[in-house]
Design a protein around this motif. Structure first.
Motif, short mmCIF file in Angstrom:
data_model
loop_
_atom_site.label_atom_id
_atom_site.label_comp_id
_atom_site.label_asym_id
_atom_site.label_seq_id
_atom_site.Cartn_x
_atom_site.Cartn_y
_atom_site.Cartn_z
N ASN A 168 -66.27 49.30 -73.84
CA ASN A 168 -65.33 48.96 -74.91
C ASN A 168 -64.43 50.14 -75.28
OD1 ASN A 168 -64.27 46.91 -76.42
ND2 ASN A 168 -65.44 47.46 -78.25
N ALA A 209 -64.09 48.65 -69.65
CA ALA A 209 -64.20 47.43 -70.45
C ALA A 209 -65.60 47.28 -71.02
CB ALA A 209 -63.84 46.21 -69.60
N GLU A 210 -66.62 47.55 -70.21
CA GLU A 210 -68.00 47.35 -70.67
C GLU A 210 -68.37 48.33 -71.77
OE1 GLU A 210 -70.87 47.16 -67.57
OE2 GLU A 210 -70.21 45.18 -66.95
N ASN A 235 -68.62 40.25 -70.89
CA ASN A 235 -68.70 40.08 -72.35
C ASN A 235 -67.40 39.53 -72.91
OD1 ASN A 235 -71.26 41.06 -72.43
ND2 ASN A 235 -70.61 43.19 -72.81
N ASP A 236 -66.30 39.96 -72.30
CA ASP A 236 -65.00 39.47 -72.78
C ASP A 236 -64.89 37.95 -72.64
OD1 ASP A 236 -63.99 41.96 -73.52
OD2 ASP A 236 -63.31 42.38 -71.48
N ALA A 248 -62.38 50.67 -64.11
CA ALA A 248 -61.81 49.68 -65.04
C ALA A 248 -62.91 48.82 -65.65
CB ALA A 248 -60.78 48.82 -64.32
N GLU A 249 -63.88 48.47 -64.83
CA GLU A 249 -65.00 47.65 -65.30
C GLU A 249 -65.83 48.41 -66.35
OE1 GLU A 249 -67.14 45.16 -62.31
OE2 GLU A 249 -68.83 46.39 -62.92
N GLY A 252 -53.80 41.08 -63.72
CA GLY A 252 -53.87 42.53 -63.48
C GLY A 252 -54.83 43.26 -64.39
N TRP A 253 -55.18 42.67 -65.53
CA TRP A 253 -56.10 43.33 -66.47
C TRP A 253 -57.53 43.10 -66.03
CZ3 TRP A 253 -54.41 46.57 -70.19
CH2 TRP A 253 -53.05 46.49 -70.54
N VAL A 254 -58.34 44.12 -66.14
CA VAL A 254 -59.75 43.99 -65.79
C VAL A 254 -60.54 43.77 -67.07
CG1 VAL A 254 -61.76 45.15 -64.79
CG2 VAL A 254 -59.50 45.46 -63.76
N ILE A 255 -61.25 42.65 -67.11
CA ILE A 255 -62.06 42.34 -68.30
C ILE A 255 -63.52 42.23 -67.88
CG2 ILE A 255 -60.17 41.20 -69.52
CD1 ILE A 255 -61.56 38.51 -68.75
N SER A 256 -64.39 42.39 -68.85
CA SER A 256 -65.83 42.35 -68.55
C SER A 256 -66.38 40.96 -68.78
CB SER A 256 -66.56 43.37 -69.43
OG SER A 256 -66.54 42.92 -70.77
N VAL A 304 -54.88 50.03 -72.40
CA VAL A 304 -54.82 50.04 -73.87
C VAL A 304 -56.19 50.53 -74.33
CG1 VAL A 304 -53.11 48.24 -74.21
CG2 VAL A 304 -55.50 47.60 -73.96
N ARG A 342 -59.01 48.44 -72.28
CA ARG A 342 -58.89 47.60 -71.10
C ARG A 342 -57.83 48.20 -70.18
NH1 ARG A 342 -62.50 46.50 -73.62
NH2 ARG A 342 -63.33 44.49 -74.33
N VAL A 343 -58.06 48.02 -68.88
CA VAL A 343 -57.20 48.65 -67.88
C VAL A 343 -56.44 47.57 -67.11
CG1 VAL A 343 -57.21 49.96 -65.72
CG2 VAL A 343 -58.70 50.65 -67.61
N SER A 386 -67.02 41.95 -63.58
CA SER A 386 -65.67 41.98 -64.15
C SER A 386 -64.76 40.97 -63.48
CB SER A 386 -65.10 43.39 -64.01
OG SER A 386 -65.05 43.76 -62.67
#
Lengths: 484, 63
Positions: free
Chosen positions: A397, A394-395, B55-56, A390-391, B49-53, A261, A400-401, B44
């Motif tokens: 912004n 996200a970082e 910060n998230d 993916a990281e 399945g979602w990759v978040i940081s 997304v 997100r994967v 991360s």
């Protein structure tokens, strides 16, 4: 002059300075460059001016269950070769491709980036891309990552058959033979010097052609196949004393890494973003290089076989107004907003290989079986790169994967498909222990047989192969004219 | 009065059973506080399945 070998016999078959088999991008570029230097060139094309099934069937072969592949669909066997249906994307190798590295116990390129780059202007010229100064078009300045950079490759619209047929027809130094298939390479008694090419048409007529120098430029599968088939004088085939012919088949790996997304604030109106991973990522994470495309659903719908179905849904929704549900399906057929696809480097690996099988083509040459195999280094590379991307996504912004389960679960097999970029089956190496051709593209253990095309790639990088293979072709032309 | 007493007892009994079941994790899927978080990269995490940081993680929805 263009000669139909199905109809005409050519009496004087020893008048040439060079015999080249294969009239695709490499063969045509090489023939014209050599002819410009005043030399006489015989250029043999197995197909005709147009597609024919009888010619295309020569490409048929088997594929092991390891990974699916379609040997007779990806490449085209008629004048101009696969440029008759290529997308035209062009990009040269990067400096990192030529840095010294040892992967899967195999050395990398034995030539330098600077040496390769000497021939970039000529490759750009034939592809009519002279105006391209840089292959990095940075549009998305909001991205600050050390691991990937925005990238757009240049695109050439050149179809070699359409662009060069007239020039080949009128050039007095080139004889282009159509329907002329290389079916044997005969050696002198020393088993090192090529004596002649045996050329056959579709009416079973054979003729031998003699020249001081011979070049095969028939594509990565066929270059290896003809060398392996020429086993009447050397049982292992020509140039195969160290058992390297057909080894190290490489593709650019197309992997559906997952869905994503996007963050609209970062993304803007872009429908897709294309990135090249950087050498920094490759070094830190032990990965190959990669070209990664984040395509939104809106863009994806324009491609692939689903396009027709989607278009039908769209038509029904718009014209008949029957259902909001149809519109919903049309707009949202993926999790998130789009999918991620890749053009990943595959490392050279001896177990990824071609081998002859008993089944024969219409000329009596044995077909091949392809065992397209990933090494553990490839698997680690794909997983490490995917997570890093993916990281970073996200970082920064950007969004997100959601990674595919075969990326996050190491017990699952990674699903791959190719890009019709066949490489590496007669790889270049300074030593015959690790390759088939030397730094001048001459087959080790021979005096006068050369190979042009992506089969000589030592490593495949993450760029479409036509530009680099043309650079190597012009380098070969320079070498050939310097020694004769 | 009998009606109200019976109703209070019934609601009390049902609530007691409900709390007991939740405590024995029979219906733990009703609880929202057990999202599986797995470290996947340097900075991360993997969530379904979602990759978040990292910060998230400071945001409410992931804390």
């Amino acid at each position: 002059m263009i000669i139909d070998f199905n109809n005409d016999s050519h009496k004087n078959t020893n008048e040439y300075d060079y015999c080249i088999s294969g009239a695709g991008a490499a063969g045509i570029a090489l023939a014209l460059r050599l002819a410009e230097s005043g030399k006489r060139v015989a250029l043999f094309e197995g197909g005709d001016r147009e597609y024919s099934q009888v010619s295309q069937d020569i490409y048929k072969g088997k594929v092991t269950e390891q990974n699916p592949y379609w040997l007779d669909l990806y490449r085209l066997r008629f004048l101009g070769g696969t440029t008759n249906h290529w997308a035209g994307r062009c990009r040269p190798f990067v400096e990192y491709d030529f840095e010294e590295k040892q992967i899967n116990d195999l050395p990398g390129w034995p030539i330098s980036f600077e040496e390769m780059n000497r021939f970039l202007p000529q490759a750009k010229s034939i592809l009519e891309l002279e105006e391209i100064d840089t292959f990095k078009i940075v549009e998305n300045t909001h991205i600050e990552s050390e691991y990937f950079e925005p990238d757009v490759s240049a695109s050439s619209s050149i179809r070699f058959r359409d662009r060069f047929s007239e020039e080949l027809e009128r050039h007095s130094n080139v004889d282009l033979y159509l329907n002329a298939n290389l079916v044997d390479i005969q050696l002198e008694e020393d088993l090192s010097t090529i004596k002649h090419f045996v050329i056959q048409n579709y009416n079973q007529k054979k003729q031998s052609f003699t020249a001081p120098h011979y070049i095969i430029a028939m594509g990565a599968i066929e270059n290896a196949r003809i060398l392996l088939n020429c086993d009447s004088q050397i049982s292992s085939g020509i140039g195969n004393q160290t058992n390297m012919v057909g080894k190290c088949f490489m593709e650019h790996l197309n992997i559906r890494l997952g869905e994503f997304v996007s963050n609209k604030a970062s993304w803007g109106e872009s429908q897709s973003m294309q990135f090249m991973t950087t050498p920094k990522l490759a070094k830190e994470m032990n990965t190959g290089l990669s070209n990664i495309t984040f395509g939104t659903v809106r863009q994806i719908k324009a491609y692939g076989r689903t396009a027709e179905i989607k278009a039908l849904f769209n038509k029904l929704s718009c014209q008949l107004g029957v259902s909001e549900h149809l519109q919903f399906l049309y707009e949202h057929d993926c999790i998130g907003e789009g999918v991620i696809s890749t053009l990943c480097e595959q490392f050279p690996f001896k177990d990824s290989k071609l081998a002859l099988i008993d089944e024969k083509d219409s000329f009596g040459l044995r077909r091949v079986e392809l065992d397209w195999h990933l090494s553990q280094n490839d698997i680690d590379s794909i997983r490490n790169m995917s997570i890093a991307i993916a990281e970073e996504f996200a970082e920064n912004n950007l969004g997100r994967v959601k990674l595919s389960s075969f990326i996050t679960d190491s017990s699952q097999k990674i699903e791959i498909s190719g890009h019709a970029h066949q490489m590496g089956t007669t790889r270049m190496s300074a030593s015959e222990e690790f390759g088939v051709v030397d730094v001048n593209c001459k087959v080790h253990q021979t005096n006068n047989l050369y190979i042009a095309g992506s089969s000589v790639f030592s490593t495949g990088g993450a760029v479409n192969p036509t530009m680099p293979l043309l650079q190597l072709t012009y380098r070969l032309a320079e070498h050939l004219t310097s020694i004769s | 009065m009998n009606y109200h007493r019976r109703k209070v007892l019934k609601v009390g009994l049902v609530s007691l059973i409900g709390i007991s079941l939740l405590n024995t994790k029979t219906f733990s899927f009703f609880k929202k506080d057990d999202i599986a978080l797995k470290t996947i990269g340097k900075n991360s995490y993997l969530v379904d399945g979602w990759v978040i940081s990292k910060n998230d993680l400071n945001k409410r929805e992931f804390s």
